[in-house]
Design a protein around this motif. Structure first.
Motif, mmCIF file in Angstrom:
data_model
loop_
_atom_site.group_PDB
_atom_site.id
_atom_site.type_symbol
_atom_site.label_atom_id
_atom_site.label_comp_id
_atom_site.label_asym_id
_atom_site.label_seq_id
_atom_site.Cartn_x
_atom_site.Cartn_y
_atom_site.Cartn_z
ATOM 1 N N ILE A 1 -0.878 3.692 11.142
ATOM 2 C CA ILE A 1 -0.347 3.890 9.792
ATOM 3 C C ILE A 1 -0.295 2.574 9.029
ATOM 4 C CG2 ILE A 1 1.704 4.566 8.461
ATOM 5 C CD1 ILE A 1 2.291 6.586 10.723
ATOM 6 N N SER A 2 0.119 1.512 9.696
ATOM 7 C CA SER A 2 0.180 0.194 9.053
ATOM 8 C C SER A 2 -1.197 -0.234 8.555
ATOM 9 C CB SER A 2 0.728 -0.854 10.033
ATOM 10 O OG SER A 2 2.040 -0.526 10.435
ATOM 11 N N MET A 3 -2.228 -0.045 9.368
ATOM 12 C CA MET A 3 -3.582 -0.425 8.973
ATOM 13 C C MET A 3 -4.068 0.404 7.782
ATOM 14 S SD MET A 3 -5.584 -1.265 12.563
ATOM 15 C CE MET A 3 -5.193 0.294 13.382
ATOM 16 N N LEU A 4 -3.724 1.686 7.765
ATOM 17 C CA LEU A 4 -4.133 2.547 6.653
ATOM 18 C C LEU A 4 -3.505 2.084 5.338
ATOM 19 C CD1 LEU A 4 -3.906 6.015 8.447
ATOM 20 C CD2 LEU A 4 -5.989 4.951 7.562
ATOM 21 N N TYR A 5 -2.222 1.730 5.392
ATOM 22 C CA TYR A 5 -1.551 1.296 4.159
ATOM 23 C C TYR A 5 -2.049 -0.078 3.702
ATOM 24 C CZ TYR A 5 1.627 5.086 3.149
ATOM 25 O OH TYR A 5 2.134 6.296 2.751
ATOM 26 N N VAL A 6 -2.347 -0.952 4.640
ATOM 27 C CA VAL A 6 -2.913 -2.256 4.270
ATOM 28 C C VAL A 6 -4.263 -2.066 3.569
ATOM 29 C CG1 VAL A 6 -3.915 -4.395 5.193
ATOM 30 C CG2 VAL A 6 -1.702 -3.587 6.029
ATOM 31 N N ARG A 7 -5.060 -1.136 4.074
ATOM 32 C CA ARG A 7 -6.398 -0.900 3.506
ATOM 33 C C ARG A 7 -6.351 -0.239 2.133
ATOM 34 N NH1 ARG A 7 -10.018 -0.090 0.897
ATOM 35 N NH2 ARG A 7 -12.180 0.478 1.403
ATOM 36 N N PHE A 8 -5.451 0.736 1.936
ATOM 37 C CA PHE A 8 -5.499 1.544 0.711
ATOM 38 C C PHE A 8 -4.306 1.341 -0.218
ATOM 39 C CE2 PHE A 8 -8.104 4.085 3.714
ATOM 40 C CZ PHE A 8 -9.302 4.032 3.003
ATOM 41 N N TRP A 9 -3.540 0.288 -0.061
ATOM 42 C CA TRP A 9 -2.358 0.074 -0.911
ATOM 43 C C TRP A 9 -2.710 0.158 -2.398
ATOM 44 C CZ3 TRP A 9 2.725 -0.371 0.370
ATOM 45 C CH2 TRP A 9 3.613 -0.773 -0.645
ATOM 46 N N LYS B 1 -1.599 14.430 12.710
ATOM 47 C CA LYS B 1 -1.355 14.365 11.262
ATOM 48 C C LYS B 1 -2.140 13.226 10.609
ATOM 49 C CE LYS B 1 1.300 16.316 8.902
ATOM 50 N NZ LYS B 1 1.020 17.465 8.025
ATOM 51 N N LEU B 2 -2.397 12.165 11.366
ATOM 52 C CA LEU B 2 -3.138 11.034 10.806
ATOM 53 C C LEU B 2 -4.562 11.427 10.422
ATOM 54 C CD1 LEU B 2 -2.019 8.204 13.275
ATOM 55 C CD2 LEU B 2 -1.009 8.827 11.071
ATOM 56 N N LEU B 3 -5.100 12.451 11.095
ATOM 57 C CA LEU B 3 -6.465 12.906 10.816
ATOM 58 C C LEU B 3 -6.547 13.839 9.610
ATOM 59 C CD1 LEU B 3 -7.582 13.857 14.444
ATOM 60 C CD2 LEU B 3 -8.208 11.786 13.195
ATOM 61 N N MET B 4 -5.440 14.460 9.255
ATOM 62 C CA MET B 4 -5.486 15.547 8.296
ATOM 63 C C MET B 4 -6.019 15.161 6.907
ATOM 64 S SD MET B 4 -4.921 18.251 9.873
ATOM 65 C CE MET B 4 -5.461 17.601 11.450
ATOM 66 N N PRO B 5 -5.679 13.968 6.362
ATOM 67 C CA PRO B 5 -6.247 13.635 5.047
ATOM 68 C C PRO B 5 -7.775 13.606 5.043
ATOM 69 C CG PRO B 5 -4.363 12.244 5.488
ATOM 70 C CD PRO B 5 -4.651 12.988 6.762
ATOM 71 N N ILE B 6 -8.389 13.238 6.171
ATOM 72 C CA ILE B 6 -9.849 13.248 6.255
ATOM 73 C C ILE B 6 -10.370 14.665 6.080
ATOM 74 C CG2 ILE B 6 -11.836 12.779 7.757
ATOM 75 C CD1 ILE B 6 -10.117 10.656 9.151
ATOM 76 N N ILE B 7 -9.666 15.616 6.667
ATOM 77 C CA ILE B 7 -10.112 17.006 6.667
ATOM 78 C C ILE B 7 -9.791 17.703 5.350
ATOM 79 C CG2 ILE B 7 -9.712 19.264 7.742
ATOM 80 C CD1 ILE B 7 -9.299 17.770 10.390
ATOM 81 N N VAL B 8 -8.592 17.472 4.809
ATOM 82 C CA VAL B 8 -8.146 18.278 3.671
ATOM 83 C C VAL B 8 -8.152 17.541 2.336
ATOM 84 C CG1 VAL B 8 -6.699 19.701 5.162
ATOM 85 C CG2 VAL B 8 -5.698 17.725 4.034
#
Length: 570
Positions: free
Chosen positions: A562-570, A303-310
């Motif tokens: 997930i933590s790294m993704l939210y830190v990057r795109f908050w 599921k972590l990959l899905m935003p890249i694809i869709v």
């Protein structure tokens, strides 16, 4: 004008025969599926952890993500990725706490859970609710969005749209009639095609953006240009609207209401979908606990990959459209030449070179067909085991029930086609992804309250469950439709905002949270009138919820990402 070349058609036909041929091979190899209901509906004991995980993703990622979420990527941006990334956390919760309860109590369907824990009245009410939801919201939206995207690639003819819709349904029937075992193992191929084709589309989209801004074929620079030219599309948390806030920002907040999304709404959506949903849990209910847990956590990682694809292709379409490109493609199907965000993904597909168009079409078709097959099988499971066997023909034998299941699959898809034919339900008017989330949200609060209290509070009664499901639905209707009109746009419970039509609307995530809160309160109060321990309460012990070191490692890695993704795109 069609964008297909001969090579695209060849690639797509090869994909079709590989999937159909492998499905037939599995069907012939496991002849037991012809007459055994547990094998037909659950593939009992035969799916590996990687097959369970792949099947979960293949069934979850469909036209609503490829088309609907890509459309939200165009109009909203990365904030919509919250559905995918919070889903990964929800899957951890389901794997650790929900699945042990189901497996220990030999639960095979969600209505069976309600009957075992509460009573037959609750089970029948919810079986009917789920059947209507799956047919009139899920099947219809998957068919509409999938047919729309493929039709746009083929030139946008209304006649072609209808032919595509029928062809997708027939393909799904071919996969579904072999039972859950065939679905589960063909989904491994489907999810592979889905990921490879989806990543190829995203890569080409970034290359197109890079070239449009004069940087040559550089995917990394393409991503940098997305961030630079659409900075408002790369924030996870939206600010609360104030007087003077542009309407498009208000509309974004109505869809993803900032931090308030994370208070209740998005958790209810994900935990209900992944933990209390026949369509999803069915994949794991035939396995042992370790296999089920690993499969579910593997799905969470994917599921972590899905935003890249869709999602990224939708943002790419937005940036290209702002630069004066994709004008005609984004207006296909509109009445007055206005932008239709759900066209974003198919608009990007038009830039793919010959051959990759066929691969991406195969990926899209894989997502659509896998979801249609999974949803149809769940409709069949609920109707056959929880309605037909219990109320229509109690002495039905195994082989007879399998045939009833197959007939139900065909009937459900025919009904879905009929209601999708001229977009009778208005799916295209509000964006497919939002349509599904919003209307599923009318029953999610009540259902989730019933399940969470039923699993973990031994005092919850059957009467409370009946009252709860009714309360949840009525509260959802109240807050989604009537509250701003009856009580005004500003109260202690909510703030309503003017939507694009000029009507006051409460963000539907907040509506779900309010409906869930009132449902929980009502169910607790009703249950306090019963015994301290309900005789039908499930037996729980701490050992059920212990996880192995391997499972714990998967959980930690997922949470760190997930933590790294939210830190990057908050």
């Amino acid at each position: 004008m069609s964008k297909f070349a001969t090579i695209d058609i060849v690639i797509f036909v090869i994909y079709f025969f590989i999937v159909a041929g492998y499905g037939y091979y599995i069907y012939r190899k496991k002849k037991k599926a012809v007459s055994d209901t547990h094998d037909f509906f659950l593939a009992e004991g035969s799916l590996t952890w990687w097959a369970i995980g792949a099947s979960l993703i293949a069934s979850n990622i469909s036209a609503e993500q490829f088309i609907g979420m890509s459309g939200n990527g165009y109009s909203i941006g990365i904030a919509v990725a919250a559905y995918e990334w919070i889903a990964a956390i929800a899957l951890i919760i389901v794997a650790v706490w929900f699945i042990p309860v189901y497996l220990k109590n030999k639960i095979f369907t969600m209505p069976q859970f309600l009957k075992t824990r509460y009573n037959e009245t609750v089970a029948l009410i919810m079986a009917i609710f789920w059947l209507f939801l799956y047919v009139f919201v899920n099947l219809t939206s998957i068919l509409f969005l999938g047919s729309l995207a493929i039709n746009n690639l083929m030139g946008g003819s209304p006649v072609t749209f209808e032919i595509i819709m029928i062809a997708l349904s027939v393909f799904a029937v071919i996969i579904t009639l072999g039972g859950m075992k065939v679905i589960g193992f063909t989904d491994v191929i489907q999810v592979g095609v889905l990921i490879i084709g989806g990543l190829a589309t995203t890569y080409i989209a970034l290359i197109v953006v890079s070239k449009a801004f004069g940087f040559g074929e550089n995917a990394i620079e393409g991503f940098n240009q997305l961030v630079k030219n659409a900075p408002d599309h790369f924030h996870m948390i939206f600010a609360k609207p104030v007087p003077g806030t542009p309407q498009h920002q208000v509309d974004n907040y109505l869809t993803i209401p900032g931090l308030l999304s994370y208070v209740a709404g998005i958790w209810i959506i994900n935990l209900n979908y992944w933990g209390c949903n026949q369509y999803i849990t069915q994949r794991a209910l035939g396995a042992d606990l370790q296999t089920a847990r690993k499969g579910i956590l593997f799905a969470g990682f994917l599921k972590l990959l899905m935003p890249i694809i869709v999602m990224l292709p939708g943002i790419a379409a937005y940036v290209l459209h702002q630069k004066g490109m994709l004008q005609a493609e984004m207006a296909i199907g509109s009445k007055h030449g206005e932008v239709m965000s759900d066209n974003a993904y198919s608009a990007i597909l038009g830039y793919l070179p010959n051959g990759l168009i066929g691969l991406s079409l195969a990926a899209l078709t894989a997502a659509i067909v896998a979801s249609l097959a999974g949803k149809a099988n769940s409709i069949s499971t609920i109707f056959t085991l929880d309605v037909y066997k219990k109320y229509i023909k109690k002495d039905a034998d195994e082989k007879g029930m399998v045939w009833v299941g197959r007939i139900t699959i065909i009937a459900a898809l025919i009904i879905a086609i009929a209601f999708t034919w001229n977009d009778t339900l208005g799916i295209g008017g509000q964006g497919g992804f939002t349509y599904i989330q919003k209307y599923t949200g009318f029953i999610s609060p009540g259902v989730f309250a019933m399940f969470i209290l039923g699993m973990f509070w031994k005092r919850t009664t059957g009467a409370a469950a009946v009252v709860g499901v009714i309360t949840g639905f009525l509260m959802s209707v109240l807050f989604n439709i009537f509250a701003p009109r009856w009580f005004g746009p500003e109260t202690i419970l909510y703030t309503a905002y003017k939507n694009a039509d000029g009507n006051y609307e409460i963000p539907f995530h907040i509506c779900m949270g309010l409906a869930f809160g009132f449902t929980m309160l009502v169910m607790i109060l009703v249950s306090l009138g019963g015994p301290k321990i309900n005789p039908k309460a499930f037996a729980l012990d701490k050992t059920m919820f212990k996880v192995s070191p391997g499972v714990l490692a998967m959980i930690v890695v997922t949470l760190m990402i997930i933590s790294m993704l939210y830190v990057r795109f908050w």
